[in-house]
Write an enzyme that holds these catalytic residues in place. Structure first.
Site, PDB file in Angstrom:
ATOM      1  N   ASP A   1      47.244  62.628  35.166  1.00 41.90           N
ATOM      2  CA  ASP A   1      46.878  61.437  34.563  1.00 41.90           C
ATOM      3  C   ASP A   1      46.295  61.513  33.389  1.00 41.90           C
ATOM      4  O   ASP A   1      47.115  60.573  32.253  1.00 41.90           O
ATOM      5  CB  ASP A   1      46.126  60.153  35.361  1.00 41.90           C
ATOM      6  N   HIS A   2      46.622  62.855  32.450  1.00 42.27           N
ATOM      7  CA  HIS A   2      45.383  62.518  31.082  1.00 42.27           C
ATOM      8  C   HIS A   2      46.775  63.182  29.864  1.00 42.27           C
ATOM      9  O   HIS A   2      46.618  63.570  28.910  1.00 42.27           O
ATOM     10  CB  HIS A   2      44.640  64.143  31.735  1.00 42.27           C
TER      11      HIS A   2
ATOM     12  N   ASP B   1      36.529  65.533  37.462  1.00 38.66           N
ATOM     13  CA  ASP B   1      36.374  64.361  35.934  1.00 38.66           C
ATOM     14  C   ASP B   1      35.411  63.541  35.784  1.00 38.66           C
ATOM     15  O   ASP B   1      34.208  63.236  37.972  1.00 38.66           O
ATOM     16  CB  ASP B   1      37.668  63.493  36.048  1.00 38.66           C
TER      17      ASP B   1
ATOM     18  N   ARG C   1      34.524  54.623  28.227  1.00 33.80           N
ATOM     19  CA  ARG C   1      33.510  55.157  27.162  1.00 33.80           C
ATOM     20  C   ARG C   1      34.353  54.519  25.644  1.00 33.80           C
ATOM     21  O   ARG C   1      35.376  53.914  25.728  1.00 33.80           O
ATOM     22  CB  ARG C   1      34.378  56.502  27.461  1.00 33.80           C
TER      23      ARG C   1
ATOM     24  N   SER D   1      32.158  63.534  29.151  1.00 30.38           N
ATOM     25  CA  SER D   1      33.347  64.016  30.378  1.00 30.38           C
ATOM     26  C   SER D   1      32.954  65.581  30.919  1.00 30.38           C
ATOM     27  O   SER D   1      31.432  66.171  30.415  1.00 30.38           O
ATOM     28  CB  SER D   1      34.301  64.411  29.766  1.00 30.38           C
TER      29      SER D   1
ATOM     30  N   ARG E   1      34.668  68.057  31.492  1.00 30.87           N
ATOM     31  CA  ARG E   1      35.223  68.987  30.606  1.00 30.87           C
ATOM     32  C   ARG E   1      34.434  70.618  30.382  1.00 30.87           C
ATOM     33  O   ARG E   1      33.488  70.167  29.235  1.00 30.87           O
ATOM     34  CB  ARG E   1      36.164  68.915  29.488  1.00 30.87           C
TER      35      ARG E   1
END
Length: 772
Positions: free
Chosen positions: A118-119, A183, A465, A660, A662
């Site tokens: 999806d990213h 995520d 965000r 996030s 990440r």
């Protein structure tokens, strides 16, 4: 039965324990069953031990304890060892997670796991063309993820399937589940009564390897809802209001638990919206108690048997009467007004009625350049219906959007259903462009053409965000967050000064009219249209599966183990950068165009801290090289130090690493020679990610000591030979003039996490355990 060997769980669920009913977690996994009886057993053990009523958060978390009999339990203090039910990974973070899993040497994941593409789809021209382009540009990465999923037993959702959190809600979340996802908006699943927590890839690897997952026992913040939503007020306004109350760090270390009579006035997908944005206040996760709205959603999404089982165990899926919260906030939904938060931070809350005046006073652009609806936060059938209800009124008076307008469906199922039921057509007619079922502009995957970098402008979104430059990489874009229906109304009016509750629009016939509050079904009258089949099952026979990573690839890179701690104190480290103010994971490891390197650690390390503001000169990506005295980019300076065998440290401000999940924000400094990050405070996920990669996340015992350190100083961290839980470390600051002073540093390491540091990383420690 579950077979335990050296701390590794070989089988996920014991079918023999499911005596009352065998109900699959998902129709995609018919042989993986919901184990409410184990949940019930563990809850009963903890009830007897603690002898007090439990919150719902406690029931689900403690119901997944690895050892409920012996586990120390103290909210906000002890570390819990947990057994999550499943793992979910989006494609940007799945690359590094699967590379780490491959490095572990294990043959198959121990729990049901999925990958969601999806990213990596950039919003440019529209759904069909953008998806086709993404498949071509990202072919190597998609092939890696598909083949890795097939080899290691992981389900694979192809590009175009939709956003990970919507697919989880539609297919995998259920009341009482403990799910971890790579995520930060994984808490979306709390709208279906589960504990769903965002983590880094290394945490996901632990769970996929069958190792107990560690979480600091969360505090519980109760949000009591009374009254009921009506008119223009929406579920999004609940979390925008909460963000304004608690701020971006108010939920740190806590689970946000909604309860009270007002809960029943919110749809299941509305509850998911509220939980999703709990990530913006730093919460571990958020959730709602199981109720009839969840039952209705489960039935509509083909999971009536799960709803029936949840009914049977409902006593364990709601809080106990008399349970106590660490903090309690009460919101009367009947008095809640539509909100819009921003710019530049999601906790700057304004009623929609006031934002125009505030914008004029602050000098923010009031003309709206683009309105964007959708994302993982607000792309449900109900969201699209309410937006279409607003658009339909404008069309009836001959109006279209004055601002550009984009629509992002959350999943292929939502896209197909809103096409069938006419919502998509209405949104196109009012001026909307329907984008691919993906994250797109929400995470910076937006090839925006209508403004130049540095041009001051305003956009309004239904996303979660709005940090500086997040959506379009333009630091002068003032991004505001609100509900899809308010975005639609403002895009039609074209200005922040429009209040749809009070103000009038002028139709094509010159007559004034006022928009009526939108009304839409929370779920389709007909069944959902599933759309195209975009799921790849892992094959039963995985023996012939291969995963190839080219040594010359610019997108993927196999991992090399990090160096082991040498047993010595960290002496005379240079300060790479002393960060001034907010430093999110977007500042530490930018997204947007850098997403393509998420599977290549060395390449993506070229974005290390390029968005952070250097206190020495007030600039981003400009730091002094202590050896040459020249100013240059942060990554180049870090590489210079590494090549010369010099260890370095970062000094940060409050809530360092918010945003996030990440883990690249932790992998990159470790890869380029960093050894410690010293701050006033950390965001939860980032602090854990740093520990997992063998770095030292440390906090000033006295936050004022931040001011004692200057970018030209050298720092030594001493006492590592006696590194122990709860024992502070000393930091010796050496000034260029020969003077020095000592300050104290706190940490939250437990014994297991200290072992990660000593081994060089959590993955190194996992390998050591396997060898032994």
């Amino acid at each position: 039965l579950q077979v335990l060997s050296k701390g590794v769980r070989r089988y996920h669920v014991a079918p023999v324990l499911c005596q009352r009913a065998k109900v699959a977690m998902s129709h995609f996994e018919p042989n993986e069953y919901i184990n409410y009886e184990m949940l019930e057993k563990n809850i009963n053990i903890v009830h007897k031990r603690l002898d007090r009523p439990l919150t719902l958060s406690e029931k689900i978390v403690y119901g997944h304890l690895d050892d409920p009999v012996k586990q120390d339990i103290e909210r906000g203090k002890t570390y819990l060892r947990l057994r999550p039910d499943r793992v979910a990974m989006q494609d940007a973070t799945a690359q590094m997670a699967m590379l780490q899993f491959i490095s572990s040497g294990l043959p198959k994941v121990a729990v049901p796991s999925t990958i969601h593409c999806d990213h990596l789809i950039e919003a440019q021209l529209g759904a069909e063309k953008d998806l086709r382009r993404a498949k071509d540009v990202n072919q190597e990465v998609y092939n890696f993820l598909a083949t890795a999923g097939a080899k290691y037993g992981v389900g694979f959702w192809k590009p175009g399937s939709g956003i990970i959190h919507q697919i989880i809600l539609e297919n995998y979340a259920y009341p009482g589940v403990l799910l971890i996802g790579t995520d930060s908006h994984t808490p979306n699943g709390g709208g279906l009564g589960g504990i769903c927590i965002g983590v880094g890839g290394a945490d996901a690897v632990d769970v996929m390897a069958g190792i107990p997952w560690e979480l600091k026992c969360p505090k519980v913040i109760g949000i009591k809802l009374t009254g009921e939503l009506s008119g223009w007020s929406s579920p999004k306004d609940v979390i925008l209001k909460v963000a304004g109350i608690l701020t971006v760090k108010g939920g740190t270390g806590a689970i946000i638990e909604y309860h009270g009579p007002g809960v029943d006035s919110i749809s299941c997908t509305g509850m998911a919206t509220i939980c999703n944005m709990g990530a913006e206040i730093g919460a571990t996760t958020s959730l709602f108690p199981y109720n009839h709205r969840m039952k209705k959603y489960l039935s509509k999404t083909g999971r009536a048997e799960i709803a029936a089982l949840a009914d049977e165990f409902q006593a364990h899926l709601v809080p106990d009467a008399g349970c106590e919260y660490d903090q309690l906030v009460e919101i009367n939904l009947s008095e809640l007004k539509p909100h819009i938060n921003g710019p530049f931070t999601p906790d700057l809350a304004h009623p929609v009625a006031d934002v125009g005046a505030v914008a004029e006073k602050e000098g923010w652009p009031v003309d709206i350049r683009v309105g964007l609806i959708g994302s993982c936060t607000n792309s449900s059938y109900e969201d699209m219906g309410r937006a279409a209800a607003v658009a339909k009124q404008a069309l009836a008076h001959g109006l279209k959007c004055k601002s550009q307008f984009t629509v992002t469906p959350g999943s292929e199922q939502i896209r197909a259903t809103i096409e069938r039921d006419g919502y998509a057509g209405i949104l196109r007619d009012v001026g909307g462009v329907v984008l691919a079922n993906a994250c797109g502009p929400c995470i910076g995957q937006w090839d925006r053409k209508d403004t130049k970098k540095g041009e001051k402008n305003t956009i309004v979104t239904s996303y979660n965000r709005n940090f500086t430059g997040r959506n379009d990489a333009n630091p002068e874009t003032h991004a505001f967050v609100t509900s899809p229906e308010i975005v639609t109304a403002l895009a039609i009016a074209g200005t922040l000064k429009f209040n749809p509750e009070m103000d009038f629009l002028t139709g094509a016939d010159g007559k004034k009219f006022k928009l009526e509050a939108p009304d839409a079904d929370e779920l389709p009258t007909l069944e959902f249209d599933p759309g195209q089949d975009t799921y790849q099952h892992p094959p039963k026979d995985r023996s012939g599966q291969h995963v190839d990573v080219s040594p010359t690839s610019q997108r993927l890179q196999l991992l090399e183990p990090f160096d082991k701690w040498d047993g010595k104190d960290l002496e005379d480290m240079l300060i790479l950068i002393k960060v001034k103010g907010k430093c999110t994971t977007d500042h530490i490891s930018a997204a947007g165009p850098w997403l393509k390197f998420r599977g290549h650690l060395d390449n993506i390390s070229n974005n290390l801290l390029i968005g952070a503001i250097n206190i020495e000169n007030g600039k981003a990506n400009s730091v002094r090289n202590a050896l040459t005295q020249e100013f240059g980019p942060v990554p180049d300076t870090a590489r210079y130090y590494k090549e010369n065998g010099i260890k370095w440290v970062v000094v940060g401000d409050e809530n360092y690493g918010e945003g996030s999940s990440r883990e690249h924000a932790a992998l990159e400094p470790r890869h380029l020679g960093g050894r410690a990050i010293i701050t006033k405070s950390f965001a939860r996920i980032h602090e854990t990610n740093l520990k997992k990669q063998g770095l030292l996340p440390l906090t000033f015992a006295d936050p004022a000591d931040y001011n004692k350190i200057h970018p030209v100083d050298k720092l030594s961290i001493v006492g590592l030979a006696d590194f122990a839980p709860g024992k502070p470390l000393k930091c010796i600051i050496k000034h260029p003039n020969g003077g020095q002073e000592t300050i104290m540093l706190n940490h939250t390491f437990n014994e297991t996490q200290i072992e990660w540091f000593q081994a060089g990383s959590a993955l190194n420690r996992m390998k050591e355990m396997q060898q032994h």
